[in-house]
Design an enzyme around this catalytic site. Structure first.
Site, short mmCIF file in Angstrom:
data_model
loop_
_atom_site.label_atom_id
_atom_site.label_comp_id
_atom_site.label_asym_id
_atom_site.label_seq_id
_atom_site.Cartn_x
_atom_site.Cartn_y
_atom_site.Cartn_z
N SER A 130 5.45 -13.81 -52.88
CA SER A 130 6.66 -13.25 -52.29
C SER A 130 7.23 -12.15 -53.16
O SER A 130 7.14 -12.20 -54.38
CB SER A 130 7.71 -14.35 -52.10
OG SER A 130 8.89 -13.80 -51.53
N LYS A 187 5.75 -21.83 -49.83
CA LYS A 187 6.01 -20.44 -49.44
C LYS A 187 6.62 -20.37 -48.04
O LYS A 187 7.52 -19.57 -47.77
CB LYS A 187 4.70 -19.63 -49.49
CG LYS A 187 4.82 -18.19 -48.95
CD LYS A 187 5.84 -17.38 -49.72
CE LYS A 187 5.69 -15.88 -49.50
NZ LYS A 187 5.78 -15.40 -48.14
N HIS A 190 10.20 -21.25 -48.33
CA HIS A 190 10.87 -20.06 -48.87
C HIS A 190 11.19 -19.08 -47.75
O HIS A 190 12.31 -18.57 -47.64
CB HIS A 190 9.96 -19.38 -49.91
CG HIS A 190 10.33 -17.95 -50.22
ND1 HIS A 190 10.00 -16.90 -49.39
CD2 HIS A 190 11.01 -17.40 -51.25
CE1 HIS A 190 10.47 -15.78 -49.89
NE2 HIS A 190 11.08 -16.05 -51.02
N ASN A 191 10.22 -18.79 -46.89
CA ASN A 191 10.43 -17.83 -45.82
C ASN A 191 11.44 -18.33 -44.80
O ASN A 191 12.24 -17.55 -44.26
CB ASN A 191 9.10 -17.52 -45.12
CG ASN A 191 8.21 -16.62 -45.94
OD1 ASN A 191 8.36 -16.52 -47.16
ND2 ASN A 191 7.27 -15.95 -45.31
N GLU A 194 14.73 -17.84 -46.22
CA GLU A 194 14.98 -16.40 -46.13
C GLU A 194 15.54 -16.04 -44.74
O GLU A 194 16.50 -15.26 -44.64
CB GLU A 194 13.68 -15.65 -46.39
CG GLU A 194 13.75 -14.14 -46.26
CD GLU A 194 12.38 -13.52 -46.37
OE1 GLU A 194 12.04 -12.67 -45.52
OE2 GLU A 194 11.62 -13.87 -47.30
#
Length: 482
Positions: A130, A187, A190-191, A194
């Site tokens: 990222s 990940k 995380h997205n 986001e």
């Protein structure tokens, strides 16, 4: 071709080029390949000129150029393309060689590939990366998982190229996450976070612009101030910067010329779908995904705006401007806490489901630098899990509990005012609903369970005695009057 390269990279789109340059800049010799060979030549003669690169015209050439154990990283489109590339690589590799997928891949594919490749004697790593193009070049956040035996071989390279944080700037935002698909799952979360962060910031922007009437210059000042406190983050920083950019094709600011129809690549949707599979309430990322979906039907919204009416947003009667700006800040911070709390609850549920030994404090630090959600706030999450490794929910850690108590009045005021003035704040209101649901010892699901038992004999449990029960609701009901 001599086997003197330390690292191989396949896929020379912008992310691939930048990551390759990052690896080379740390003293490693890098072999590169791209399906369109002209890209290899353009890279070698352009940005890579004079550097320690070997341009390869085939997968076989790339494999021949690598030291053992060979380390090959793929940065290609997720899905079928990865499987096809693995199929080309494996006949050329030897047991103990390492294949790394650095794309945004669904974790189930990484689970499958790790098991299949380990059975053949290879090592496989699925690593979230990222930070976008700049992060890839200067230091991304990296979330590797898969075959643990691969970590000692790739750790020096990965931690050398990763973003660094800490008082001395020497703590890499890269650590081994866990087996099989754990890295890609982290990940994905995380997205998803986001997605939530971006939607929350957009709702704060909406309230300040539409309810308070702030200009872009004033919004710049507000976001600049916010970026100096507990909201300090990359997304607040770039939002601030956006308000200052003039339209290069006319007058005014560029942000006002951007069409309000958001795109998405799917990782937020994955997180929402998997949350439903696990039975965990990741409601904020779901609200953020649906907000993007609704924004995308621009033409339908324009038509509907001619027919459907609501209260006209007004910028009068707001009281003290500075007090309202602070109320929006508090609402944003409280909602952000709920968003991250939901993300870590989902990680905990997934870790239990898949037997991944995740370290949640380490996960927070992986996101502290280099990535899109990098923020000062993550230090607090690290502190929480260091103090209580088995913390059930971030909302229960004293720092966050107190922060929510402090923000509660402002949070409710902002959501109420938005509703009264017809301003959509789905993420703010979803976060508040989550907080209010989670803090209650009782919810109206007792009626829901009674409904399910009435029409489907699904049974229920009682509050006053153990066991499973069914009631003949129809037979015992009061007969309504005609």
């Amino acid at each position: 071709m001599s086997a003197d390269c330390d690292f191989g990279l396949i896929g020379l789109a912008v992310m691939g080029e930048n990551l390759a340059l990052n690896v080379e800049s740390r003293g490693y010799r890098v072999a590169v390949f791209n399906r369109s060979v002209d890209k290899v030549e353009a890279f070698i003669q352009g940005r890579a000129a004079g550097k320690k690169f070997v341009g390869c015209h085939s997968v076989a050439d790339l494999v021949k150029s690598l030291k053992r154990p060979r380390k090959v990283m793929m940065l290609v489109k997720a899905g079928t393309a990865v499987d096809e590339l693995i199929g080309q690589l494996t006949p050329l590799l030897e047991p103990g060689d390492i294949i790394i997928d650095g794309g945004n891949e669904h974790y189930t594919n990484t689970e499958r590939r790790t098991k299949a490749l380990e059975a053949q004697g290879f090592l496989y790593v699925g690593s979230g990366v990222s930070g976008g193009e700049e992060g890839a070049l200067k230091g991304p956040s990296m979330m590797p998982g898969g075959s643990s035996a691969a970590w000692p071989f790739i750790k020096p390279i990965f931690q050398a190229i990763a973003a660094k944080v800490g008082p001395k700037g020497d703590i890499p935002c890269c650590e081994w996450v866990g087996p099989r698909g754990a890295g890609h799952y982290v990940k994905m979360v995380h997205n998803g976070i986001e997605y939530g962060d971006m939607q929350l910031i957009c709702e704060a922007y909406l309230m300040l612009k539409e309810a308070l009437g702030l200009s872009n210059a004033e919004l710049y000042d507000v976001f600049d101030d916010w970026n100096r406190g507990e909201l300090q983050s990359y997304l607040i920083e770039i939002s601030r910067d956006i308000f200052s950019v003039a339209d290069d094709l006319g007058s005014g600011e560029m942000v006002d010329k951007v069409l309000d129809a958001a795109g998405a690549k799917g990782t937020g949707k994955w997180m929402s779908q998997l949350a439903l599979d696990l039975g965990v309430p990741s409601t904020l990322v779901t609200a953020a995904v649906y907000a993007r979906c609704l924004s995308a039907v621009k033409d339908a919204r324009v038509r509907a705006s001619q027919t459907l009416h609501g209260p006209a947003p007004a910028t009068t009667g707001m009281g003290d401007r500075h007090a309202f700006i602070e109320a929006v800040r508090q609402a944003l911070y409280a909602s952000k806490i709920c968003s991250y709390a939901q993300g870590f609850v989902q990680l905990q549920a997934a870790a239990k489901e898949h037997d991944w030994p995740l370290n949640y404090g380490d996960c927070a630090m992986l996101w502290r630098g280099g990535c899109i959600i990098r923020a000062q706030f993550l230090d607090r999450i690290k502190e929480a899990f260091d103090a209580q490794p088995n913390l059930e929910n971030l909302l229960l850690f004293p720092y966050f509990t107190q922060a929510l108590h402090n923000a509660q009045e402002s949070w409710r005021h902002v959501v109420s005012l938005a509703t009264l003035r017809g301003l959509p704040v789905p993420a703010f209101s979803t976060a508040l609903a989550y907080y209010d649901s989670y803090r209650r010892a009782t919810l109206p699901a007792n009626l829901l369970q009674a409904q399910r038992d009435y029409f489907g004999a699904h049974t229920y449990q009682r509050t006053d005695r153990p066991g499973v029960f069914h009631t003949d609701w129809l037979g015992k009901r009061k007969t309504p009057r005609d």
